[in-house]
Design an enzyme around this catalytic site. Structure first.
Site, PDB file in Angstrom:
ATOM      1  N   CYS A  12      54.334  49.500  39.903  1.00 11.86           N
ATOM      2  CA  CYS A  12      54.776  49.190  38.351  1.00 11.86           C
ATOM      3  C   CYS A  12      54.845  47.474  38.474  1.00 11.86           C
ATOM      4  CB  CYS A  12      55.843  49.601  38.032  1.00 11.86           C
ATOM      5  SG  CYS A  12      56.769  48.988  36.505  1.00 11.86           S
ATOM      6  N   ILE A  13      53.914  47.049  37.484  1.00  5.08           N
ATOM      7  CA  ILE A  13      53.884  45.647  37.218  1.00  5.08           C
ATOM      8  C   ILE A  13      55.298  44.856  37.075  1.00  5.08           C
ATOM      9  CG2 ILE A  13      53.323  43.489  36.013  1.00  5.08           C
ATOM     10  CD1 ILE A  13      50.540  45.446  35.416  1.00  5.08           C
TER      11      ILE A  13
END
Length: 140
Positions: A12-13
């Protein structure tokens, strides 16, 4: 500085940006895979606030498409769905010295344990939420 247990979705960024802010402030992270944790309603509930609609990852593909039906008038049923499908859980979940939190509210975290800088961008909403699929688990 404090030890933070940080439940994330690997890849997840935003979780990566959130962890960087915590590490820059000198906090020690114990990063764990939110999707592989053995959640039960009893273990998940302490992380969640009072507003049930805030519990949910709005970028979940099934939520966005309407395939996943959540009856917010039945919190126990929603908790059970979240435990069965952890991608439904709004992230990150954090245990900071025994205080459980959901989401990354930078101002609140700064007041609790200190951050060296606050984000200049939205690091809670999924940057892929504009796409049809949103964030998916690897392999999906």
């Amino acid at each position: 500085m404090v030890q933070v247990v940080f439940y994330e979705k690997p890849g997840c960024i935003n979780n990566r940006k959130q962890k960087k802010l915590l590490e820059e402030a000198g906090h020690s992270l114990d990063a764990r895979n939110l999707l592989k944790a053995d959640w039960t309603p009893q273990s998940l509930r302490p992380f969640l606030g009072d507003e049930i609609t805030g519990w949910i990852n709005k970028s979940h593909p099934g939520v966005k498409s309407g395939e996943v039906s959540l009856d917010y008038s039945q919190p126990e049923a929603v908790l059970a769905q979240m435990c069965a499908d952890p991608l439904l859980i709004r992230r990150p979940l954090m245990d900071i010295d025994g205080q459980c939190l959901q989401g990354f509210e930078a101002d609140r975290i700064d007041q609790m344990i200190g951050l060296t800088r606050l984000p200049q961008e939205d690091i809670e909403s999924c940057p892929k939420s504009h796409s049809r699929d949103g964030c998916r688990m690897e392999g999906q």
